[in-house]
Enzyme design. Structure first.
Site, PDB file in Angstrom:
ATOM      1  N   GLU A 195      42.691  11.402 -67.210  1.00  0.00           N
ATOM      2  CA  GLU A 195      43.480  11.894 -68.349  1.00  0.00           C
ATOM      3  C   GLU A 195      44.922  11.383 -68.289  1.00  0.00           C
ATOM      4  O   GLU A 195      45.459  11.134 -67.217  1.00  0.00           O
ATOM      5  CB  GLU A 195      43.442  13.425 -68.393  1.00  0.00           C
ATOM      6  CG  GLU A 195      44.250  14.114 -67.306  1.00  0.00           C
ATOM      7  CD  GLU A 195      45.285  15.075 -67.886  1.00  0.00           C
ATOM      8  OE1 GLU A 195      45.874  14.775 -68.942  1.00  0.00           O
ATOM      9  OE2 GLU A 195      45.507  16.130 -67.254  1.00  0.00           O
ATOM     10  N   HIS A 370      49.207  19.472 -67.034  1.00  0.00           N
ATOM     11  CA  HIS A 370      48.788  18.069 -66.924  1.00  0.00           C
ATOM     12  C   HIS A 370      49.700  17.309 -65.970  1.00  0.00           C
ATOM     13  O   HIS A 370      50.928  17.463 -66.016  1.00  0.00           O
ATOM     14  CB  HIS A 370      48.834  17.400 -68.298  1.00  0.00           C
ATOM     15  CG  HIS A 370      47.927  18.038 -69.303  1.00  0.00           C
ATOM     16  ND1 HIS A 370      46.580  17.754 -69.365  1.00  0.00           N
ATOM     17  CD2 HIS A 370      48.161  18.969 -70.258  1.00  0.00           C
ATOM     18  CE1 HIS A 370      46.030  18.472 -70.341  1.00  0.00           C
ATOM     19  NE2 HIS A 370      46.967  19.223 -70.898  1.00  0.00           N
TER      20      HIS A 370
END
Lengths: 554, 554
Positions: A195, A370
């Site tokens: 990601e 993240h």
């Protein structure tokens, strides 16, 4: 290219060049495994659309090959499309205990719970699907029970990271399994799919623990009621809010349907420790002294119908925000939500509350789930893959993620920046990107899936900007031709009462136009009305309403 | 309260609890002076509205008292409403040479140039309007030739800061006149009216010079064409772009109507130094080696029709962005524009350009024109007013600005946090806020001003979300009653071809409903149709289109 029966194919049906509607496909010969099935919220140009989900044409055409939908974690952009997917394809779903809890909530709402096969897994599970063996590793993120996935194929190992950061001091034991990742890297990884959300941000993602410290400090200082809002799915942050509530001898009320639902899943399944007697009902808030209460609610993104927004306009039945109450936004605005959030922040200021929010506060009530650049580099280093596909990001993030990969030794040409639908085929350890499968946005509007066409959206756009004029003309042809006085109805254009003259003139123009075109076809007459009225309206008002002539012949 | 003829009144008709449409009014007895007349862009909830300007009812009712419109500087939120204002009130306009240049562009566009009295002033001007004397001081901002205003009234001095920061190393001599401000403060200030845009940001605003250094460094590194975008009105930044262009031996092409217009005003009036031979026509860009070209263009906010957006989609006739070109965003996204800007950044990345933009770059291609907390405190300290009204900001900014005022010694109760329309009256050096004048948003849609009603916007909203169904029923009453087959037309709801069955069912329901209500009034019949069709559609589709029955009786 010709595909042999020994090709490993990887592609995305969603999640590339966007944040949202993640869906990835791993196929080897006749076995397909799907990773995630997310949804995305439309931007304001998609008028009236409720939700966007991936186009699954390819999967419907190859449904006999699908072995499983494996879900990495329970965020909407990874599970939000599942109910719509299941209406088209009945596939067994594999997910961890907490993720399954959130999926079950959705399936019950859509009355799909009984007909779906749900399989609970954990990071130690090993699954076999034809020629693909699947195993897992734990990652840290902003929701409990997240998985990275390892696909063991005849071509080699493919690793999908899911969403992750490396939090070395997470809450509630939600550690990244670095040793297992390292071992996978040592065994050799053919392809890493990782990601890219924070590929623009230098450094490392701060630990969730930092937020806990700041929440506690703010709770200590608060003199009256505390209203705190965060994402319902961020159970670890909720755990820290629970700790701060206990520490300051307050009681906790939960407000908002998704907050109540997710917390009850988290408690039931053992992901959240809520001591007995801590919770109170929202209707009892008013009976307690304000310094004894914490209200945890939804709406940190400024959603107009959520609890926080209703509190900011004093539109909540049971709870009122009063001067010197403390309102904490324990979440940053997602890009696009800044103005809605500012509006609510302002309202709370106007109510005299102490507001702790985004940019102004150095107190850090939010950290990202993240990984920043150093986290991404650590993952790339642990896995040291031959090939790399950056996913889960807009183009610039994928591009910068490739630069990060280069910086830790991945060959530039071995990184594939793909689009949704682009297929990377690997055969004899050689990867090529030459073909495409169908991919795109499917719109959900009401209960319809995919049936809102571009033309409907174009109409909505025109209607929304300048409204419309419906012009009804009745022509009686029984005894000689008689044209009735046209009937013009305006909606969203001008308020008819204020524009009697304009409408009268429109009717005159219509009458003239109709009389001049009585011998042509009805379609020609309609076109002429559109043209003559359109010109007149545009000259008079500089607007372009939709003009809809209706000709009734009797 | 009763107002004597010796009251000094101050209020805002725009600019409070918003960034945009600034308009402030100073009135003493029968003399009114207006400061600024701005416009604001609507957010996406105001469907189809082009522009928002202040409600000027109060001024229209008191037009014989208006002596002047004095303009602090040439930004849209300070001059954008002028053409619409002049259509209602013919008032002489006082502004500096550069500001007048921008106003003249607007007046020519609206064919108002010949009928308007324009008076050029500078920071040394002294004007007398009845009992109010007006003088000025220079401030630094992100556009040349900005003024702060001093109103000498029988009650004392009122100071309006305009927009400002303290830039001690500005470009092109655009210094703040700190000594004059200090002198005004020494003489004694009754009331300070000061802007609050950056009251949330600690520290001091960086100097524009910093941007110049970073632009130059980026130009030095660029290998091929440079495309740089900033606000056309930021002439000082454009001057720095000119310097960097010269330094790197490139030629400069200007793209975009407002860039060309504003640059030509700036050059003509002596605010921008453009050496001969530097400019090239955009159509000649293709004949020069790419390493010799800089393109300066509009569109840094992601506006879909501006040059930068068109370059990002390869939709510009004369200029193409190619791999290894450098694209520089020399402006930060204004809140609300983040997504549009990201979209363009992404496109340039996909075209292979080197993109220097917002958050990712540490190279600082933008500084704010508005003072941070230390700048605001410096202004408050220089002026040391008795009373203070924070303006030009959303509520939280006004609130925080009050805290800053307290921190430098202004008494808390002497700060008035007002709304648009709230009047602060001062008599015998005593200020009170007790009354209101009309204030609000006036919508401009096409060439109509103020004629878009709430009901029209509500209609547009419904139309934009679910579209509409027009249902035409013809009833013939000549020989017995005959109900014709209803004619249902859908726009923005479902594409009729896909929904033949749905529309057939609607027609059946309409026929039944009409037949059941033939003896009631037409209005009753319409209501029944709306209800029965609405229920059916909602059950089938979960959507709520606007339903518009048209009954034709022949």
């Amino acid at each position: 290219m010709t595909l042999s029966n020994k090709t490993l194919s990887i592609f995305a049906l969603g999640g590339i060049n966007e944040i949202g509607k993640n869906m990835y496909v791993i196929q080897y010969a006749d076995d397909i495994i799907i990773v995630d099935c997310g949804a995305k919220f439309p931007d304001e140009s998609l008028l009236g659309i409720d939700l966007i989900i991936p186009d699954i044409d390819y999967l419907q055409e190859n449904k006999e090959k699908i072995r499983a939908l494996v879900v990495t974690h329970g965020h909407e952009d990874h599970i939000g499309g599942i109910p719509y997917f299941l209406k088209k394809l009945n596939v067994p779903i594999y997910a961890t205990r907490f993720t399954l809890g959130l999926i079950e909530l959705k399936l019950k709402e859509h009355k799909l719970f009984r007909t779906t096969e749900l399989v609970q897994i954990n990071s130690d599970s090993n699954l076999d699907f034809g020629e693909i063996a699947v195993s897992f590793f734990r990652t840290s993120h902003s929701i409990p029970d997240c998985l990275g996935i390892v696909f063991d194929t005849p071509e080699g190992k493919v690793v999908h990271t899911g969403d992750f950061k490396f939090d070395l001091t997470p809450m509630n034991d939600q550690y990244s399994d670095i040793h297992k990742m390292s071992e996978i890297g040592t065994q050799g990884v053919l392809l890493l799919i990782s990601e890219s959300t924070n590929a623009e941000r230098p450094g490392s993602t701060p630990s969730e623990q930092l937020v806990g410290e700041h929440i506690e400090a703010a709770f200590m200082k608060a003199k009256r009621k505390i209203i705190i809002s965060t994402f319902a799915s961020n159970v670890n942050r909720i755990q820290q809010i629970v700790h701060a509530t206990l520490k300051t001898n307050r009681k906790l009320a939960l407000l908002g349907r998704s907050m109540v639902n997710v917390v009850s899943v988290a408690v039931e399944r053992g992901y959240l420790d809520l001591p007995d007697g801590l919770l109170i009902e929202s209707r009892d808030v008013k009976y307690l002294p304000p310094e004894d209460v914490v209200i945890l609610c939804t709406g940190s993104q400024g959603e107009p119908l959520a609890v926080l927004s209703r509190l900011s306009t004093s539109n909540h039945r049971e709870v009122k925000v009063l001067p010197d109450d403390t309102v904490i936004f324990a979440a940053s605005p997602i890009p696009g939500n800044e103005k809605d959030v500012s509006r609510i922040v302002d309202s709370f200021f106007q109510m005299g509350a102490k507001v702790i929010y985004g940019s102004a506060s150095k107190t850090g009530m939010h950290v990202s789930g993240h990984g920043y650049q150093e986290d991404l580099k650590l993952m790339l280093t642990l896995m040291k893959p031959k090939y790399f596909i950056p996913i889960h990001g807009e183009y610039r993030m994928l591009y910068l993620h490739r630069l990060l990969a280069e910086s830790v030794g991945i060959e530039k040409d071995n990184t594939f920046i793909i689009k949704n639908g682009d297929v990377v085929d690997i055969e004899n350890a050689l990867a090529r990107q030459t073909r495409k499968v169908p991919a795109g946005d499917t719109y959900v509007d009401g209960i319809g899936i995919g049936e809102v066409e571009d033309i409907v959206l174009r109409d909505r756009k025109q209607l929304s900007e300048d409204g419309m004029l419906v012009i009804v003309v009745t022509i009686i042809k029984t005894e000689g031709t008689l044209v009735y006085e046209p009937n013009t109805i305006s909606r969203g254009f001008v308020y008819a009462k204020d524009s009697a003259e304009l409408i009268r003139n429109v009717n005159d123009i219509v009458k003239t136009t109709v009389n001049e075109s009585l011998d042509g076809s009805i379609n020609k007459m309609k076109k002429k009305i559109k043209k003559s009225v359109g010109q007149y309206i545009n000259t008079e008002t500089k607007r372009k309403p939709m003009i809809l002539p209706v000709i009734i012949e009797v």
